[in-house]
Scaffold this motif. Structure first.
Motif, short mmCIF file in Angstrom:
data_model
loop_
_atom_site.label_atom_id
_atom_site.label_comp_id
_atom_site.label_asym_id
_atom_site.label_seq_id
_atom_site.Cartn_x
_atom_site.Cartn_y
_atom_site.Cartn_z
N PHE A 1 -47.26 39.17 -17.41
CA PHE A 1 -46.08 38.92 -18.34
C PHE A 1 -46.13 39.86 -19.67
O PHE A 1 -47.43 39.69 -19.97
CB PHE A 1 -45.96 37.77 -19.31
N GLU A 2 -44.97 40.48 -19.55
CA GLU A 2 -45.28 41.75 -20.69
C GLU A 2 -46.34 42.19 -21.12
O GLU A 2 -47.22 42.92 -20.34
CB GLU A 2 -44.67 41.12 -21.97
N ASN A 3 -46.77 41.97 -22.35
CA ASN A 3 -48.12 42.78 -22.32
C ASN A 3 -49.41 42.00 -22.21
O ASN A 3 -50.30 42.30 -22.85
CB ASN A 3 -48.27 43.37 -23.76
N GLY A 4 -49.42 40.81 -21.63
CA GLY A 4 -50.27 40.42 -21.15
C GLY A 4 -50.47 39.92 -20.15
O GLY A 4 -49.20 39.56 -18.85
N SER A 5 -50.84 38.06 -20.02
CA SER A 5 -50.10 37.62 -18.83
C SER A 5 -50.28 35.34 -18.88
O SER A 5 -50.37 35.37 -20.26
CB SER A 5 -51.46 37.44 -18.13
N VAL A 6 -49.40 35.11 -18.14
CA VAL A 6 -49.35 33.60 -18.45
C VAL A 6 -50.54 33.05 -16.89
O VAL A 6 -50.40 33.38 -15.80
CB VAL A 6 -48.26 33.13 -17.79
N VAL A 7 -51.36 31.83 -17.52
CA VAL A 7 -52.22 31.32 -16.76
C VAL A 7 -51.48 29.97 -16.17
O VAL A 7 -51.05 29.21 -17.16
CB VAL A 7 -53.70 31.32 -17.35
N PHE A 8 -51.00 30.03 -15.28
CA PHE A 8 -51.09 28.44 -15.11
C PHE A 8 -51.56 27.49 -14.35
O PHE A 8 -52.02 27.42 -13.37
CB PHE A 8 -49.55 28.80 -13.19
N LEU A 9 -51.51 26.52 -14.97
CA LEU A 9 -52.96 25.25 -14.52
C LEU A 9 -52.55 24.61 -13.93
O LEU A 9 -51.63 23.77 -14.17
CB LEU A 9 -53.32 24.79 -16.11
N THR A 10 -53.34 23.57 -13.26
CA THR A 10 -53.38 22.63 -12.54
C THR A 10 -52.67 21.08 -13.17
O THR A 10 -52.15 20.32 -12.04
CB THR A 10 -54.63 21.99 -11.56
N ASP A 11 -52.29 21.16 -14.59
CA ASP A 11 -52.24 20.20 -15.38
C ASP A 11 -50.80 19.92 -15.67
O ASP A 11 -49.84 19.15 -16.46
CB ASP A 11 -52.39 19.64 -16.52
N GLY A 12 -50.15 21.29 -15.58
CA GLY A 12 -48.87 21.59 -15.27
C GLY A 12 -48.71 22.54 -16.45
O GLY A 12 -47.49 22.75 -16.68
N LYS A 13 -49.19 22.45 -16.97
CA LYS A 13 -49.29 23.23 -19.07
C LYS A 13 -49.33 25.48 -18.11
O LYS A 13 -49.87 25.75 -16.92
CB LYS A 13 -49.74 23.06 -19.83
N SER A 14 -48.93 26.26 -18.45
CA SER A 14 -49.21 27.17 -18.96
C SER A 14 -50.26 27.68 -19.99
O SER A 14 -49.35 27.33 -20.99
CB SER A 14 -48.30 28.05 -18.53
N VAL B 1 -61.39 26.55 -10.98
CA VAL B 1 -60.86 25.16 -10.69
C VAL B 1 -59.01 24.94 -11.35
O VAL B 1 -59.05 24.11 -10.55
CB VAL B 1 -61.69 23.87 -11.01
N GLU B 2 -59.16 24.98 -12.71
CA GLU B 2 -58.12 24.69 -13.69
C GLU B 2 -56.34 25.81 -13.36
O GLU B 2 -55.65 25.73 -13.39
CB GLU B 2 -58.14 24.38 -14.56
N ILE B 3 -56.95 27.11 -12.19
CA ILE B 3 -56.31 27.84 -12.36
C ILE B 3 -55.43 27.80 -10.98
O ILE B 3 -56.24 28.10 -9.99
CB ILE B 3 -57.00 29.23 -12.62
N LEU B 4 -53.93 27.89 -11.17
CA LEU B 4 -53.56 27.67 -9.98
C LEU B 4 -52.68 29.37 -9.48
O LEU B 4 -53.18 29.77 -8.74
CB LEU B 4 -51.91 27.16 -10.22
N TRP B 5 -52.61 29.67 -10.83
CA TRP B 5 -51.85 31.89 -10.07
C TRP B 5 -51.80 32.13 -12.04
O TRP B 5 -51.92 31.35 -12.74
CB TRP B 5 -50.87 31.67 -9.19
N VAL B 6 -51.99 33.29 -11.41
CA VAL B 6 -51.80 34.21 -12.75
C VAL B 6 -50.61 35.20 -12.43
O VAL B 6 -50.59 35.96 -11.00
CB VAL B 6 -52.96 34.87 -13.20
N ARG B 7 -50.09 35.28 -13.89
CA ARG B 7 -48.97 35.78 -13.66
C ARG B 7 -48.58 37.48 -14.32
O ARG B 7 -48.56 36.68 -16.01
CB ARG B 7 -46.99 35.11 -13.60
#
Length: 109
Positions: free
Chosen positions: A27-40, A19-25
Motif C-alpha cells: 500500500f503506497e510506500n508501505g504495507s498493510v498487515v491484516f490480522l486475525t483479530d479483524g484489525k489491520s 500466527v496473527e497474520i492473515l495476509w499482507v498487502r
C-alpha cells in the motif's frame, strides 16, 4: 525472534506474531498487515521487506505483486482465487503456478 517480528508504524515499533497474520498487502510506500483479530496494521515497510521477514516461515507465500498470504488462513479456493474469510485474493502470473503446486502437494499428503 521465534514467534514474530517488529514492524515500524507511524507511532512506534510493534511486534507482530506470525500466527496473527492473515495476509499482507502493499500500500503506497508501505504495507498493510491484516490480522486475525479483524484489525489491520499500516506499516512503514515495503512488501519486499515484509517478505524477507517471513522467509523462514513456509506458511507465507506471495501470490501476486501486491500480496502475501498465510496458507493456514486460507478458508477455500476456486481456480486462482483464494479466500480468507470473505476476502478474495487472486494469484497471478508465475505466483499462480506456485500456489497450484502448493495445493497439489497438500492434496497428496
Amino acid at each position: 525472534m521465534k514467534n514474530g517480528f517488529f514492524v515500524k508504524t507511524d507511532e512506534k515499533w510493534e511486534k507482530v506474531r506470525y500466527v496473527e497474520i492473515l495476509w499482507v498487502r502493499a500500500f503506497e510506500n508501505g504495507s498493510v498487515v491484516f490480522l486475525t483479530d479483524g484489525k489491520s496494521l499500516m506499516v512503514n515497510h515495503r512488501l519486499w521487506r515484509i517478505e524477507e521477514m517471513l522467509t523462514e516461515h513456509p506458511n507465507f507465500v506471495r501470490i501476486n505483486r501486491s500480496e502475501i498470504v498465510n496458507l493456514n488462513a486460507i478458508d477455500g479456493f476456486e481456480g486462482n482465487c483464494y479466500y480468507i474469510g470473505k476476502n478474495p485474493l487472486y494469484a497471478t502470473g508465475d505466483y499462480r503456478q506456485r500456489m497450484e503446486g502448493v495445493f497439489i502437494k497438500a492434496k497428496q499428503q
